[in-house]
Design a protein around this motif. Structure first.
Motif, PDB file in Angstrom:
ATOM      1  N   LYS A 178      19.873   4.022  -4.749  1.00  0.00           N
ATOM      2  CA  LYS A 178      19.301   2.705  -4.540  1.00  0.00           C
ATOM      3  C   LYS A 178      18.614   2.381  -3.165  1.00  0.00           C
ATOM      4  O   LYS A 178      18.925   2.601  -2.080  1.00  0.00           O
ATOM      5  N   PRO A 179      17.147   2.263  -3.167  1.00  0.00           N
ATOM      6  CA  PRO A 179      16.642   1.820  -4.565  1.00  0.00           C
ATOM      7  C   PRO A 179      16.061   3.049  -5.095  1.00  0.00           C
ATOM      8  O   PRO A 179      16.343   4.162  -4.628  1.00  0.00           O
ATOM      9  N   GLU A 180      15.469   2.978  -6.472  1.00  0.00           N
ATOM     10  CA  GLU A 180      14.927   4.124  -7.079  1.00  0.00           C
ATOM     11  C   GLU A 180      13.964   4.930  -6.448  1.00  0.00           C
ATOM     12  O   GLU A 180      12.992   4.656  -5.651  1.00  0.00           O
ATOM     13  N   ILE A 181      14.405   6.316  -6.499  1.00  0.00           N
ATOM     14  CA  ILE A 181      13.323   7.232  -5.791  1.00  0.00           C
ATOM     15  C   ILE A 181      12.049   7.225  -6.525  1.00  0.00           C
ATOM     16  O   ILE A 181      11.758   7.120  -7.849  1.00  0.00           O
ATOM     17  N   ASN A 182      10.995   7.261  -5.692  1.00  0.00           N
ATOM     18  CA  ASN A 182       9.565   7.319  -6.065  1.00  0.00           C
ATOM     19  C   ASN A 182       9.098   8.405  -6.969  1.00  0.00           C
ATOM     20  O   ASN A 182       9.451   9.546  -6.659  1.00  0.00           O
ATOM     21  N   LEU A 183       8.443   8.115  -8.236  1.00  0.00           N
ATOM     22  CA  LEU A 183       8.169   9.250  -8.989  1.00  0.00           C
ATOM     23  C   LEU A 183       7.234  10.489  -8.363  1.00  0.00           C
ATOM     24  O   LEU A 183       7.448  11.687  -8.432  1.00  0.00           O
ATOM     25  N   ILE A 218       7.204  12.294 -18.097  1.00  0.00           N
ATOM     26  CA  ILE A 218       8.316  11.532 -18.919  1.00  0.00           C
ATOM     27  C   ILE A 218       9.561  11.954 -18.301  1.00  0.00           C
ATOM     28  O   ILE A 218      10.396  11.068 -17.860  1.00  0.00           O
ATOM     29  N   LEU A 219       9.850  13.246 -18.439  1.00  0.00           N
ATOM     30  CA  LEU A 219      11.116  13.741 -18.236  1.00  0.00           C
ATOM     31  C   LEU A 219      11.519  13.543 -16.523  1.00  0.00           C
ATOM     32  O   LEU A 219      12.437  13.233 -16.066  1.00  0.00           O
ATOM     33  N   ALA A 220      10.399  13.474 -15.724  1.00  0.00           N
ATOM     34  CA  ALA A 220      10.494  13.268 -14.257  1.00  0.00           C
ATOM     35  C   ALA A 220      10.753  11.863 -14.263  1.00  0.00           C
ATOM     36  O   ALA A 220      11.868  11.555 -13.234  1.00  0.00           O
ATOM     37  N   ASP A 221      10.076  11.134 -14.798  1.00  0.00           N
ATOM     38  CA  ASP A 221      10.580   9.496 -14.665  1.00  0.00           C
ATOM     39  C   ASP A 221      12.037   9.231 -15.170  1.00  0.00           C
ATOM     40  O   ASP A 221      12.515   8.475 -14.715  1.00  0.00           O
ATOM     41  N   ILE A 222      12.465  10.070 -16.264  1.00  0.00           N
ATOM     42  CA  ILE A 222      13.721   9.810 -16.699  1.00  0.00           C
ATOM     43  C   ILE A 222      14.880  10.027 -15.594  1.00  0.00           C
ATOM     44  O   ILE A 222      15.738   9.542 -15.229  1.00  0.00           O
ATOM     45  N   ALA A 223      14.435  11.285 -15.081  1.00  0.00           N
ATOM     46  CA  ALA A 223      15.442  11.877 -13.744  1.00  0.00           C
ATOM     47  C   ALA A 223      15.415  10.829 -12.554  1.00  0.00           C
ATOM     48  O   ALA A 223      16.534  10.611 -12.199  1.00  0.00           O
ATOM     49  N   VAL A 224      14.311  10.183 -12.320  1.00  0.00           N
ATOM     50  CA  VAL A 224      14.463   9.409 -11.222  1.00  0.00           C
ATOM     51  C   VAL A 224      15.203   7.921 -11.397  1.00  0.00           C
ATOM     52  O   VAL A 224      15.873   7.315 -10.839  1.00  0.00           O
ATOM     53  N   ARG A 225      15.231   7.798 -12.779  1.00  0.00           N
ATOM     54  CA  ARG A 225      16.091   6.597 -13.347  1.00  0.00           C
ATOM     55  C   ARG A 225      17.534   6.929 -13.354  1.00  0.00           C
ATOM     56  O   ARG A 225      18.277   6.241 -13.039  1.00  0.00           O
ATOM     57  N   MET A 262       0.915  -1.291  -0.026  1.00  0.00           N
ATOM     58  CA  MET A 262       0.148   0.005  -0.019  1.00  0.00           C
ATOM     59  C   MET A 262       0.702   1.200   0.000  1.00  0.00           C
ATOM     60  O   MET A 262       0.549   2.235  -0.809  1.00  0.00           O
ATOM     61  N   LEU A 263       1.932   1.431   0.904  1.00  0.00           N
ATOM     62  CA  LEU A 263       2.885   2.474   1.060  1.00  0.00           C
ATOM     63  C   LEU A 263       3.504   2.764  -0.174  1.00  0.00           C
ATOM     64  O   LEU A 263       3.348   3.985  -0.858  1.00  0.00           O
ATOM     65  N   PHE A 264       4.242   1.856  -0.760  1.00  0.00           N
ATOM     66  CA  PHE A 264       4.754   2.094  -2.226  1.00  0.00           C
ATOM     67  C   PHE A 264       3.725   2.426  -3.198  1.00  0.00           C
ATOM     68  O   PHE A 264       4.302   3.306  -4.200  1.00  0.00           O
ATOM     69  N   TRP A 265       2.646   1.949  -3.297  1.00  0.00           N
ATOM     70  CA  TRP A 265       1.727   2.016  -4.267  1.00  0.00           C
ATOM     71  C   TRP A 265       1.271   3.642  -4.204  1.00  0.00           C
ATOM     72  O   TRP A 265       1.122   4.449  -5.053  1.00  0.00           O
ATOM     73  N   VAL A 266       0.926   4.091  -3.040  1.00  0.00           N
ATOM     74  CA  VAL A 266       0.627   5.516  -2.758  1.00  0.00           C
ATOM     75  C   VAL A 266       1.669   6.359  -3.228  1.00  0.00           C
ATOM     76  O   VAL A 266       1.302   7.523  -3.521  1.00  0.00           O
ATOM     77  N   MET A 267       2.655   6.098  -2.693  1.00  0.00           N
ATOM     78  CA  MET A 267       3.869   7.178  -3.109  1.00  0.00           C
ATOM     79  C   MET A 267       4.154   7.465  -4.557  1.00  0.00           C
ATOM     80  O   MET A 267       4.640   8.340  -5.130  1.00  0.00           O
ATOM     81  N   GLY A 268       3.549   6.409  -5.517  1.00  0.00           N
ATOM     82  CA  GLY A 268       3.498   6.905  -6.928  1.00  0.00           C
ATOM     83  C   GLY A 268       4.796   6.381  -7.735  1.00  0.00           C
ATOM     84  O   GLY A 268       5.810   6.721  -7.219  1.00  0.00           O
ATOM     85  N   ALA A 269       4.819   5.640  -8.761  1.00  0.00           N
ATOM     86  CA  ALA A 269       5.859   5.047  -9.601  1.00  0.00           C
ATOM     87  C   ALA A 269       5.130   4.549 -10.728  1.00  0.00           C
ATOM     88  O   ALA A 269       4.138   4.162 -10.861  1.00  0.00           O
ATOM     89  N   LEU A 270       6.147   4.698 -11.789  1.00  0.00           N
ATOM     90  CA  LEU A 270       5.927   3.866 -12.952  1.00  0.00           C
ATOM     91  C   LEU A 270       6.768   2.510 -13.243  1.00  0.00           C
ATOM     92  O   LEU A 270       6.704   1.945 -14.092  1.00  0.00           O
ATOM     93  N   LYS A 271       7.670   2.333 -12.265  1.00  0.00           N
ATOM     94  CA  LYS A 271       8.614   1.013 -12.397  1.00  0.00           C
ATOM     95  C   LYS A 271       7.671  -0.065 -12.199  1.00  0.00           C
ATOM     96  O   LYS A 271       6.717  -0.198 -11.565  1.00  0.00           O
ATOM     97  N   ASP A 272       8.194  -1.271 -12.747  1.00  0.00           N
ATOM     98  CA  ASP A 272       7.466  -2.466 -12.540  1.00  0.00           C
ATOM     99  C   ASP A 272       6.263  -2.452 -13.201  1.00  0.00           C
ATOM    100  O   ASP A 272       5.244  -3.253 -12.550  1.00  0.00           O
ATOM    101  N   ARG A 273       5.751  -1.654 -14.088  1.00  0.00           N
ATOM    102  CA  ARG A 273       4.417  -1.770 -14.676  1.00  0.00           C
ATOM    103  C   ARG A 273       4.530  -2.428 -15.947  1.00  0.00           C
ATOM    104  O   ARG A 273       5.660  -2.769 -16.389  1.00  0.00           O
ATOM    105  N   SER A 274       3.427  -3.027 -16.211  1.00  0.00           N
ATOM    106  CA  SER A 274       3.403  -3.788 -17.493  1.00  0.00           C
ATOM    107  C   SER A 274       2.097  -3.476 -18.572  1.00  0.00           C
ATOM    108  O   SER A 274       1.457  -2.455 -18.281  1.00  0.00           O
ATOM    109  N   SER A 312      -4.602   4.458 -10.272  1.00  0.00           N
ATOM    110  CA  SER A 312      -4.795   3.072 -10.259  1.00  0.00           C
ATOM    111  C   SER A 312      -3.480   2.378 -10.825  1.00  0.00           C
ATOM    112  O   SER A 312      -3.179   1.243 -10.507  1.00  0.00           O
ATOM    113  N   ALA A 313      -3.058   3.038 -11.895  1.00  0.00           N
ATOM    114  CA  ALA A 313      -1.902   2.663 -12.754  1.00  0.00           C
ATOM    115  C   ALA A 313      -0.521   3.041 -11.999  1.00  0.00           C
ATOM    116  O   ALA A 313       0.166   1.983 -11.976  1.00  0.00           O
ATOM    117  N   ALA A 314      -0.302   3.874 -11.344  1.00  0.00           N
ATOM    118  CA  ALA A 314       0.998   4.514 -10.993  1.00  0.00           C
ATOM    119  C   ALA A 314       0.908   5.064  -9.614  1.00  0.00           C
ATOM    120  O   ALA A 314       2.003   5.872  -9.184  1.00  0.00           O
TER     121      ALA A 314
END
Length: 328
Positions: A299-304, A287-294, A173-185, A247-249
């Motif tokens: 480690k681990p990756e900062i949440n978007l 997208i630019l923000a997501d590139i920045a977190v990558r 729940m916590l990591f989902w609420v924090m927002g991220a695009l990693k590990d999506r399909s 729901s997605a990110a």
């Protein structure tokens, strides 16, 4: 309006998507990227491009478009530049809906549960915000109503987390609420994109009505605008866009605040012209923000969602101070 602005933003969005596909823990040359994308490269590269990076980039584009579009629409409806899904509690309420689905196990057993509960939470928040403030509310009223809605949603989310049966559930729940695009399909794309597109249609159908509302409700009615229908379409559209995005990110804030504010002077402050360009600009920014977190060496990756908050919160404070000076 600068007629080249939508075209320029579209090109910028495609360029950002291309960079998003090539950039990561391992940078991919253009030829390897292309062959992996069309399925002719080595199996490992195909997996990296098609199953890891492509869903992430697509979701970044459509979620950014949805948040930018929703922010511009809310600002046009409420006639207030500080109205934004994250600021006024809509994203937090959508997150609450998603947490409820995770808590009761619906998210793992029913594919549509997470988008539907998130959209329901977002829709209730929009309805409540509109009921509390109306269209001509002051900046202070908007902020106070948003704080109240957000605080209630966060409190209920924290309650669900505290009652979670296992530490693993709390972490999810916590990591989902924090927002991220990693590990999506691509499954996340196919589940949420139809709702976002329907939300786009609802919001864009109100473009002319938003222009009329700048002249006041009575004038808009005299021009044949059915305000009740406009409200319903914007509530449904915003709920679908924000709910499906969350729901997605997870919760990603301030995209709908920053982008419309930056682009509004370029479209002569006309709400209808701001909608599309805010969506395109939102896609570019996310997208630019997501590139920045990558690229940030952590480690681990900062949440978007954390990064967008670090960017957006100071900008929000700047807008409050600017608005305060203008009101003097």
């Amino acid at each position: 309006m600068n007629r080249l602005l939508p075209l320029s933003l579209t090109v910028a969005l495609l360029f950002a998507m291309g960079i998003g596909l090539s950039v990561g823990y391992t940078a991919l040359p253009l030829d390897i990227l292309w062959h992996g994308l069309i399925g002719e490269g080595e199996t490992g590269y195909q997996i990296v491009v098609q199953e890891i990076r492509l869903p992430r980039v697509i979701l970044g584009a459509v979620i950014g478009f949805s948040l930018g579009l929703s922010g511009a629409a809310l600002q046009g409806l409420l006639r207030n530049p500080l109205a934004e899904p994250g600021v006024v509690g809509i994203s937090a309420s959508a997150g609450l809906g998603g947490v409820i689905a995770i808590y009761f196990g619906l998210a793992s057993s029913v594919a549509w549960a997470l988008p539907l509960t998130s959209m329901t939470g977002a829709g209730l928040a929009v309805f409540l915000l509109f009921g509390l403030t109306g269209r001509d509310a002051s900046v202070l009223t908007i902020i106070l109503a948003g704080v109240a809605i957000s605080a209630l949603a966060v409190a209920l989310t924290s309650l669900m987390m505290s009652l979670a049966p296992t530490p693993w559930a709390v972490t999810e729940m916590l990591f989902w609420v924090m927002g991220a695009l990693k590990d999506r399909s691509m499954t996340d794309v196919t589940l949420t994109l139809p709702f976002m597109i329907l939300g786009w249609i609802f919001i864009l159908s109100t473009a002319r009505a938003l222009d009329a509302l700048t002249l006041g409700e009575e004038t808009a009615r005299s021009m044949g605008v059915n305000l009740r229908h406009v409200n319903i379409r914007l509530i449904l559209g915003t709920a679908m866009c924000v709910g499906a995005s969350v729901s997605a990110a997870g919760s990603i804030g301030f995209i709908g605040l920053v982008v419309p504010h930056l682009l509004r002077p370029l479209v002569s402050y006309q709400p209808s012209r701001l909608l599309i360009v805010s969506g395109l600009g939102g896609g570019v920014l996310l997208i630019l923000a997501d590139i920045a977190v990558r690229l940030i060496p952590s480690k681990p990756e900062i949440n978007l969602g954390v990064l967008t908050a670090l960017i957006g919160a100071p900008f929000f404070l700047y807008l409050i101070l600017k608005t305060r000076r203008e009101m003097r």
